[in-house]
Enzyme design. Structure first.
Site, mmCIF file in Angstrom:
data_model
loop_
_atom_site.group_PDB
_atom_site.id
_atom_site.type_symbol
_atom_site.label_atom_id
_atom_site.label_comp_id
_atom_site.label_asym_id
_atom_site.label_seq_id
_atom_site.Cartn_x
_atom_site.Cartn_y
_atom_site.Cartn_z
ATOM 1 N N GLU A 51 -2.701 -1.058 -7.841
ATOM 2 C CA GLU A 51 -2.710 -1.377 -9.008
ATOM 3 C C GLU A 51 -4.255 -0.589 -9.882
ATOM 4 O O GLU A 51 -4.784 0.044 -8.983
ATOM 5 C CB GLU A 51 -3.105 -2.892 -9.055
ATOM 6 N N PRO A 52 -4.028 -0.836 -11.080
ATOM 7 C CA PRO A 52 -5.274 0.161 -11.624
ATOM 8 C C PRO A 52 -6.712 -0.440 -10.902
ATOM 9 O O PRO A 52 -7.351 0.248 -11.034
ATOM 10 C CB PRO A 52 -5.026 -0.152 -12.935
ATOM 11 N N GLY A 106 -6.730 0.386 -4.714
ATOM 12 C CA GLY A 106 -6.112 1.302 -3.713
ATOM 13 C C GLY A 106 -6.101 1.032 -2.375
ATOM 14 O O GLY A 106 -5.283 0.068 -1.725
ATOM 15 N N SER A 107 -7.384 1.341 -1.761
ATOM 16 C CA SER A 107 -7.345 0.857 -0.301
ATOM 17 C C SER A 107 -7.551 -0.648 -0.023
ATOM 18 O O SER A 107 -6.998 -1.070 1.073
ATOM 19 C CB SER A 107 -8.729 1.722 0.125
ATOM 20 N N ASP A 126 2.599 -1.414 9.965
ATOM 21 C CA ASP A 126 2.741 -1.044 11.381
ATOM 22 C C ASP A 126 4.038 -0.129 11.615
ATOM 23 O O ASP A 126 4.280 0.668 12.326
ATOM 24 C CB ASP A 126 2.921 -2.380 12.216
ATOM 25 N N ARG A 184 3.350 3.275 8.729
ATOM 26 C CA ARG A 184 2.234 4.265 8.971
ATOM 27 C C ARG A 184 2.825 5.259 9.792
ATOM 28 O O ARG A 184 2.598 6.605 9.811
ATOM 29 C CB ARG A 184 1.096 3.839 9.607
ATOM 30 N N GLU A 242 -0.139 5.012 1.986
ATOM 31 C CA GLU A 242 -0.062 4.029 3.372
ATOM 32 C C GLU A 242 -1.429 4.097 3.857
ATOM 33 O O GLU A 242 -1.534 3.776 5.233
ATOM 34 C CB GLU A 242 1.016 4.415 4.100
ATOM 35 N N GLY A 243 -2.628 4.398 3.335
ATOM 36 C CA GLY A 243 -3.924 4.020 3.864
ATOM 37 C C GLY A 243 -4.518 5.344 4.251
ATOM 38 O O GLY A 243 -3.727 6.355 4.665
ATOM 39 N N THR A 244 -5.695 5.626 3.560
ATOM 40 C CA THR A 244 -6.363 6.986 3.735
ATOM 41 C C THR A 244 -6.915 7.204 5.130
ATOM 42 O O THR A 244 -6.936 6.166 5.773
ATOM 43 C CB THR A 244 -7.529 7.213 2.777
HETATM 44 C C1 LIG Z 1 1.341 10.706 -4.792
HETATM 45 C C2 LIG Z 1 0.964 9.301 -4.436
HETATM 46 C C3 LIG Z 1 1.895 8.519 -4.080
HETATM 47 C C4 LIG Z 1 1.718 7.085 -3.855
HETATM 48 N N1 LIG Z 1 2.777 6.360 -3.576
HETATM 49 C C5 LIG Z 1 2.426 5.039 -3.599
HETATM 50 C C6 LIG Z 1 3.388 4.008 -3.226
HETATM 51 O O1 LIG Z 1 4.644 4.306 -3.095
HETATM 52 N N2 LIG Z 1 3.262 2.575 -3.269
HETATM 53 C C7 LIG Z 1 1.803 2.238 -3.435
HETATM 54 O O2 LIG Z 1 1.597 0.853 -3.608
HETATM 55 N N3 LIG Z 1 0.729 3.141 -3.671
HETATM 56 C C8 LIG Z 1 0.983 4.480 -3.602
HETATM 57 N N4 LIG Z 1 0.024 5.338 -3.846
HETATM 58 C C9 LIG Z 1 -1.641 4.922 -3.780
HETATM 59 C C10 LIG Z 1 -2.056 5.116 -2.667
HETATM 60 O O3 LIG Z 1 -1.649 4.157 -1.649
HETATM 61 C C11 LIG Z 1 -3.682 5.056 -2.814
HETATM 62 O O4 LIG Z 1 -4.078 6.011 -3.706
HETATM 63 C C12 LIG Z 1 -4.510 4.978 -1.684
HETATM 64 O O5 LIG Z 1 -4.156 3.593 -0.973
HETATM 65 C C13 LIG Z 1 -5.853 5.098 -2.033
HETATM 66 O O6 LIG Z 1 -6.486 4.239 -2.848
HETATM 67 P P1 LIG Z 1 -7.116 4.738 -4.168
HETATM 68 O O7 LIG Z 1 -6.473 5.909 -4.652
HETATM 69 O O8 LIG Z 1 -7.316 3.650 -5.190
HETATM 70 O O9 LIG Z 1 -8.467 5.155 -3.800
HETATM 71 P P2 LIG Z 1 -9.787 4.330 -3.208
HETATM 72 O O10 LIG Z 1 -9.294 2.931 -2.531
HETATM 73 O O11 LIG Z 1 -10.726 4.316 -4.467
HETATM 74 O O12 LIG Z 1 -10.595 5.184 -2.436
HETATM 75 C C14 LIG Z 1 -11.351 6.458 -2.694
HETATM 76 C C15 LIG Z 1 -11.883 7.088 -1.502
HETATM 77 O O13 LIG Z 1 -12.713 6.274 -0.887
HETATM 78 C C16 LIG Z 1 -12.569 5.866 0.395
HETATM 79 N N5 LIG Z 1 -12.726 4.815 0.854
HETATM 80 C C17 LIG Z 1 -12.202 3.422 0.315
HETATM 81 N N6 LIG Z 1 -12.586 2.361 0.815
HETATM 82 C C18 LIG Z 1 -13.549 2.591 1.749
HETATM 83 C C19 LIG Z 1 -14.282 2.073 3.088
HETATM 84 N N7 LIG Z 1 -14.245 0.673 3.156
HETATM 85 N N8 LIG Z 1 -14.890 2.777 3.828
HETATM 86 C C20 LIG Z 1 -14.804 4.361 3.658
HETATM 87 N N9 LIG Z 1 -14.243 4.922 2.828
HETATM 88 C C21 LIG Z 1 -13.540 4.328 1.833
HETATM 89 C C22 LIG Z 1 -11.001 6.481 0.583
HETATM 90 O O14 LIG Z 1 -10.489 6.975 1.686
HETATM 91 C C23 LIG Z 1 -10.774 7.412 -0.538
HETATM 92 O O15 LIG Z 1 -11.227 8.582 -0.092
HETATM 93 C C24 LIG Z 1 0.360 6.787 -4.103
HETATM 94 C C25 LIG Z 1 -0.844 7.537 -4.319
HETATM 95 C C26 LIG Z 1 -0.422 8.882 -4.608
HETATM 96 C C27 LIG Z 1 -1.426 9.933 -4.953
#
Ligand SMILES: Cc1cc2nc3c(=O)[nH]c(=O)nc-3n(C[C@H](O)[C@H](O)[C@H](O)COP(=O)(O)OP(=O)(O)OC[C@H]3O[C@@H](n4cnc5c(N)ncnc54)[C@H](O)[C@@H]3O)c2cc1C
Length: 406
Positions: free
Chosen positions: A140-141, A144-145, A257, A260, A383-385
């Site tokens: 959502e806006p 993400g993570s 599970d 990923r 699916e999780g960074t």
């Molecule tokens: C092309 C594309 C397709 C996607 N498809 C989907 C989809 O089909 N469905 C869906 O639901 N989402 C989708 N996503 C969203 C994607 O899952 C999120 O972008 C991702 O989970 C990361 O969230 P965020 O971008 O908000 O980054 P953030 O959560 O804001 O993170 C920013 C940075 O901070 C780091 N970080 C965050 N928390 C921590 C922590 N606790 N410790 C250390 N580092 C941290 C992250 O690793 C990242 O490097 C998509 C994104 C893209 C770009």
């Protein structure tokens, strides 16, 4: 001795997926990289094929359809494996991503939401949603993570759930026939109240607000979805509607599970494509990596190649192990995250290093190397960074909760 050979049945379906990648995906790969948001009509032929194969009970082509941990559709011989749904899906994802990962993510009826459905749906739901193309809407806006921060709500009104919220970056969010949406049934109860819902494309109140322009995987549509008093049938909730505060949101998290290792396999597929291309380019330049001579006695490019190939092998085997565990009903959250972390990083390392070692050929559009360098990055994000996977691995190994290790 560990036998790392794939069973015959899995090899056959992986070969079939490889043919599709080679004959259908590779020839149109650059076309849809340049034509972002153009609909890849060639995949319609595939959709018919996939449907035909699904009807006849044989293998699906792509892969993200996932396999239910307790499914029994694909018998295999590996290590006493009782079924091979996850392994088979994984190998198919790998092979088709070798062809083109953006197109792979656009294969009809093979969305990440399908894997979520396969992981947690009841038998009745599996029948009802067996032939859908489901994307996955968690992000959502506002987050993400941190997937526990869902603000989209689902309120029961008679025989229908009413959903409200905004979902962003939904892969295949415009083209899929259904969307698996994460929403809270009671925000006062925290993460335990987060459930997943299957929202049909034609549900009243669902709309696509826009499509994103991206660095890579341009063949794949990435949509912003609005849910405004969106109504779906009561029994479209996946898993139990009960809120079990003790259990947290383990139910919905379980879907990761399955998904990923699949994303890990996509990264492995792209890495393999880059390694093969690089090997050919190095050979033309008179450099052939040798497996009989220590790396430090070989040309620097050959030594780099061997190092990358070792990373690729490790990522491949980790992802295969995670899928094998899912097929054998072994808890695999740790291994799923390990495979995603290793493969996600290997995908970007290998593809960018290949661009570097191939010099001007690598950076130009004369080969697909630069494209794979762009495409692979997402596999280390969605699916999780990378960082989140490492966090999960650390928590599991150290026995810490998410509150103790953030
Ligand atoms: C092309 C594309 C397709 C996607 N498809 C989907 C989809 O089909 N469905 C869906 O639901 N989402 C989708 N996503 C969203 C994607 O899952 C999120 O972008 C991702 O989970 C990361 O969230 P965020 O971008 O908000 O980054 P953030 O959560 O804001 O993170 C920013 C940075 O901070 C780091 N970080 C965050 N928390 C921590 C922590 N606790 N410790 C250390 N580092 C941290 C992250 O690793 C990242 O490097 C998509 C994104 C893209 C770009």
């Amino acid at each position: 001795m560990i036998n790392l050979e794939l069973p015959k049945k899995l090899r056959a379906s992986a070969n079939q997926a490889h043919q599709v990648a080679q004959e259908i995906f590779r020839p149109i790969s650059r076309k849809y990289d340049l034509g972002e948001h153009d609909y890849p009509v060639e995949l319609d032929t595939m959709a018919a094929m996939v449907e035909g194969l699904a009807d006849s009970g044989t293998q699906k082509i792509g892969g993200a359809a996932g396999g239910r941990s307790d499914g029994d559709e694909h018998a295999t011989e590996l290590l006493g494996n009782t079924n091979g749904g996850n392994m088979s899906a994984l190998l198919n994802a790998l092979e088709t991503s070798w062809g083109d990962v953006g197109l792979m993510l656009s294969i009809p009826y093979q969305g990440l939401g399908n894997a979520a459905i396969a992981a947690v749906a009841t038998d009745e739901q599996l029948k009802r949603f067996g032939k859908v193309w489901a994307s996955m809407a968690i992000t959502e806006p506002s987050f993400g993570s941190d997937s526990a921060a869902v603000t989209t709500t689902a309120v029961l009104d008679g025989d229908e759930w009413v959903l409200n919220g905004e979902k962003i970056f939904v892969t295949a969010g415009q083209r899929s026939t259904h969307i698996v949406v994460w929403a809270s049934v009671d925000r006062s109860l925290g993460r335990a109240a987060i459930k997943s819902f299957v929202v049909p494309r034609d549900a009243p109140g669902l709309s696509v607000a826009r499509l994103e322009h991206k660095l890579g995987i341009k063949a794949s549509d990435t949509a912003v979805l609005l849910l405004q008093d969106c109504r779906i049938p009561k029994d479209n909730i996946l898993g139990s509607p009960e809120v079990n505060v003790e259990k947290g949101f383990a139910g919905v998290m379980q879907t990761f599970d399955n998904t990923r290792p699949l994303v890990a396999a996509m990264a492995v597929g792209v890495a393999r494509a880059a390694l093969e291309e690089l090997r050919a380019i190095l050979k033309d330049a008179g450099i052939e990596p040798s497996y009989d001579i220590p790396a430090n006695n070989q040309p620097a490019a050959a030594a780099e190649f061997l190092r990358m190939e070792a990373d690729y092998e490790a990522a491949y085997l980790l992802s295969l192990r995670a899928a094998w565990m899912a097929d054998n009903k072994k808890p695999n959250s740790l291994e799923a995250s390990m495979s995603k972390a290793k493969a996600g990083r290997t995908g970007t390392d290998v593809t960018l290093k290949a661009v570097e070692l191939a010099g001007t050929i690598g950076y130009s559009q004369r080969t697909l190397l630069e494209k794979w360098g762009r495409d692979s990055k997402i596999l280390d994000i969605f699916e999780g960074t990378q960082q989140i996977q490492q966090l999960i691995v650390a928590r599991r190994i150290l026995g810490k909760t998410s509150a103790e290790l953030k």
